[in-house]
Enzyme design. Structure first.
Site, short mmCIF file in Angstrom:
data_model
loop_
_atom_site.label_atom_id
_atom_site.label_comp_id
_atom_site.label_asym_id
_atom_site.label_seq_id
_atom_site.Cartn_x
_atom_site.Cartn_y
_atom_site.Cartn_z
N THR B 150 0.87 -1.18 0.00
CA THR B 150 0.00 0.00 0.00
C THR B 150 0.90 1.23 0.00
O THR B 150 1.35 1.65 -1.07
CB THR B 150 -0.97 -0.01 1.19
OG1 THR B 150 -0.24 -0.23 2.39
CG2 THR B 150 -2.01 -1.10 1.02
N LYS B 176 4.15 -7.18 3.48
CA LYS B 176 3.88 -5.75 3.32
C LYS B 176 3.81 -5.10 4.68
O LYS B 176 3.56 -5.75 5.68
CB LYS B 176 2.62 -5.49 2.54
CG LYS B 176 1.37 -5.74 3.36
CD LYS B 176 0.21 -4.92 2.89
CE LYS B 176 0.48 -3.46 3.01
NZ LYS B 176 -0.09 -2.88 4.25
N THR B 187 -1.79 -2.56 7.69
CA THR B 187 -1.98 -4.01 7.77
C THR B 187 -0.62 -4.65 7.59
O THR B 187 0.14 -4.26 6.72
CB THR B 187 -2.91 -4.51 6.66
OG1 THR B 187 -4.19 -3.94 6.84
CG2 THR B 187 -3.03 -6.02 6.71
N GLU B 270 6.24 4.33 7.65
CA GLU B 270 5.94 5.63 7.04
C GLU B 270 6.48 6.80 7.86
O GLU B 270 6.21 6.91 9.05
CB GLU B 270 4.44 5.76 6.96
CG GLU B 270 3.98 6.60 5.81
CD GLU B 270 2.53 6.29 5.59
OE1 GLU B 270 1.73 6.71 6.41
OE2 GLU B 270 2.22 5.60 4.59
N ASN B 392 -0.48 11.50 8.31
CA ASN B 392 -1.66 10.83 8.84
C ASN B 392 -2.75 11.78 9.31
O ASN B 392 -3.84 11.35 9.67
CB ASN B 392 -1.26 9.86 9.95
CG ASN B 392 -0.63 8.62 9.38
OD1 ASN B 392 -1.31 7.84 8.72
ND2 ASN B 392 0.67 8.45 9.58
N THR B 397 -10.49 11.56 4.31
CA THR B 397 -11.22 10.46 3.66
C THR B 397 -12.33 11.03 2.78
O THR B 397 -12.97 12.00 3.13
CB THR B 397 -11.86 9.55 4.71
OG1 THR B 397 -12.51 10.34 5.68
CG2 THR B 397 -10.83 8.69 5.35
#
Lengths: 397, 397
Positions: B150, B176, B187, B270, B392, B397
């Site tokens: 991702t 990942k 995830t 990240e 973040n 969204t």
């Protein structure tokens, strides 16, 4: 209940002082709260298994003495990770004060906040105690509130007046906050006073109740400091000895003081731009509700989303699932303000622009309805900001 | 043990493919790993009580089937908080694959990663599965590794060759990572393959051992996602059936693969600039050691200090004290690299400039010596950066 001006010196019979003795580079750094009448005391201390020296010493005094007269607190040095010398220094803070006042050492509680791993400068402490004792006065509450600050931006004090048995009973309090303290962790200190009289057992029980739904229901970054101390002195100067029928009124006053101070602490959290008020509803019991609320408030992802005003409800469900609570998670509703974001633990159509607008306000209310019981809890948190990270990264010890 | 090139297709008998079916805006997003020979399987799933639909479906298949042939995974959608429809969609991923391959549905494990609270586009999934099955090949491991990414910046794969009973046994893996996934939580997915043969019970036990000291010993931000899945397929194509005497060699290989992948995940976290390797020594048992290590790695204050290369050891002691572990904390030594920062839980003179230099490197080793037992654990973490918070926060969204 009526909120009145003043803090710890609002109740009858309490004097206070805050002075500058040079432990911090600027401002007051030594506070004394004093009652000539002997007090009943209760206290709640940090749950961190590393405990600073003043925490150990205050615990000993609470165990050995039945009457208390004073609290002595300093900022600028936490007196933590200081070994036997630290214990001797914390004891000396009480000894010096006791000698000046001609009272027993163990009638004094001590607290420290500031840098960890450095020793108290006892010459400065001694001079500060002498100075503070010579300036104790009825308006000294604010100076004391200032003297316990570290990176807080404002002093925090509050008082309420209750009417019990037709007489006036006052509870007051000061606190210092949980912004990060340069160069180390935050310390939450709260000192309360009241002129009511009640037994030690009762004061202890009622104080713990109030602390659980206030100071124990807030979080800035999930790190419990080594020095956290909340304590209350009750001197009976109002002439009111609490009866069974007075307890609800007194508890409400105590809860109000503690929650007001706790809210001030979160509002003043370092680098934070927003207060997050999380209301967990319809839980099997209150502890579960609070644990779930704290899990949400402590999630770095939720805190980032709050900073960015992003209605990222997946992070909220994730934090609930990570709370370690054994309940059914299939039927949860989540609201921000009055707007529903999640229905029965599933995606739900909502107006993202409006959710973003609600989340952009500097006080955000989040409601989580678990639908499996009738208990509830309110937890206070804040966002994490780039400023917070920058501040806490770029200070070099 | 010899590390060799390749990942999941390095062991004999495994084919893989990664294709782009349009779930992500760019890049491969659907992976299939396939063995014609039936496999024994083991898996470890998220401890979050919210579990995504593919986690539920894979658990069902692991419980009902004894032979496994394939893993089907997608990125771009987590299929989480999607209710009954999500379960049907995860089942359909297996059904579609099974129909094409003419194998039982429950011989297939499924996994998803990406945005929470959105439904899988099953038209895209179906086309992607067909496309992937038509391109399954011996060099497809890298494409599969790419298809599960991702916000990871690089694909993650590793393989080792063991010699057991005079023959070559290979273990491979892809993973990942645990950078934050826009717009939701990370995830962790890891898929391993081996051409050894062993019982389901033994594979399960050895895999859990390896996961505990690798994927369960890393943390980016303390938030366990709803989709975490680590699974291994063993097809026996090497012709080697493991004996009791081979287990140590195989376990070492398995540990190596899992730890390499876990390290790659943390390195690629990240916004992170530094890998923190925490070595907890001389603990009463390994679980306590790991819990203390994770408490340090999850402390926002420790992570901030690491970002700023600040030798702020008070935050480390504070995090140890907050780990909830009932041990004596009076005698702890802390080192960064070879330099001692804390002796017997007290302040200790050290060269701050040198400590700052060590902490400025992009891999930092922290050692905590508890001096009360002979167990140890290694935990991997990273710093928290202003970039992490910004990323973040500002995704809406």
């Amino acid at each position: 209940m009526q909120q009145i001006s003043g803090g710890i010196t609002a109740p009858k019979g309490f004097l206070a002082a805050g002075v500058c003795c040079g432990l911090k580079t600027v401002g007051n750094d030594l506070a004394i709260i004093y009652s000539q009448e002997p007090c009943v005391a209760a206290a709640v201390f940090t749950s961190n298994r590393f405990q600073a020296a003043p925490v150990s010493v205050s615990k000993q005094h609470l165990a050995s003495a039945s009457a208390f007269h004073a609290i002595v607190a300093n900022s600028g040095c936490a007196n933590c990770a200081t070994g036997e010398q630290g214990i001797r220094d914390a004891q000396a803070m009480a000894e010096i004060t006791a000698a000046f006042l001609n009272i027993p050492e163990d009638s004094i509680l001590v607290a420290s906040t500031g840098k960890i791993g450095t020793f108290l400068s006892m010459d400065k402490i001694k001079a500060g105690i002498r100075d503070a004792l010579s300036t104790l006065n009825k308006e000294g509450g604010l100076a004391a509130a200032e003297a316990i600050l570290t990176t807080d931006s404002v002093p925090k004090q509050v008082a309420v007046k209750l009417v019990i048995q037709g007489k006036q009973v006052i509870i007051g309090g000061i606190a210092k906050g949980a912004g990060m303290i340069a160069p180390n962790m935050a310390t939450m200190l709260a000192f309360l006073t009241t002129d009511a009289m009640l037994s030690k057992e009762l004061l202890d029980k009622m104080f713990r109740n109030a602390v659980n739904s206030s100071f124990n229901s807030i979080t800035i970054d999930g790190d419990t400091s080594t020095n956290d101390t909340a304590t209350i002195l009750a001197n009976g100067a109002s002439g009111v000895v609490l009866n069974e029928s007075d307890l609800d009124v007194f508890q409400a006053g105590l809860n109000h003081i503690c929650l007001e101070l706790a809210t001030m602490i979160v509002r003043d959290a370092e680098g934070a731009t927003k207060l997050l008020k999380i209301h967990i509803k319809n839980a099997p019991n209150q502890d579960m509700a609070r644990t779930i609320g704290l899990s949400i408030a402590n999630s770095t992802l939720v805190k980032c989303a709050l900073f960015g005003a992003d209605p990222n409800w997946g992070r909220i469900l994730c934090a609930i699932g990570n709370a370690g609570i054994d309940i059914d998670l299939g039927d949860i509703d989540v609201y921000v303000g009055q707007m529903q974001l999640v229905k029965n633990s599933c995606a739900w159509e909502f107006d993202h622009a409006e959710a973003h607008r609600i989340l952009s306000m500097n006080e955000v209310e989040l409601t989580v309805d678990l639908k499996q019981g009738d208990h509830e809890a309110v937890v206070l948190g804040c966002d994490i900001t780039t400023e917070y990270v920058g501040f806490n990264a770029h200070y070099s010890t």
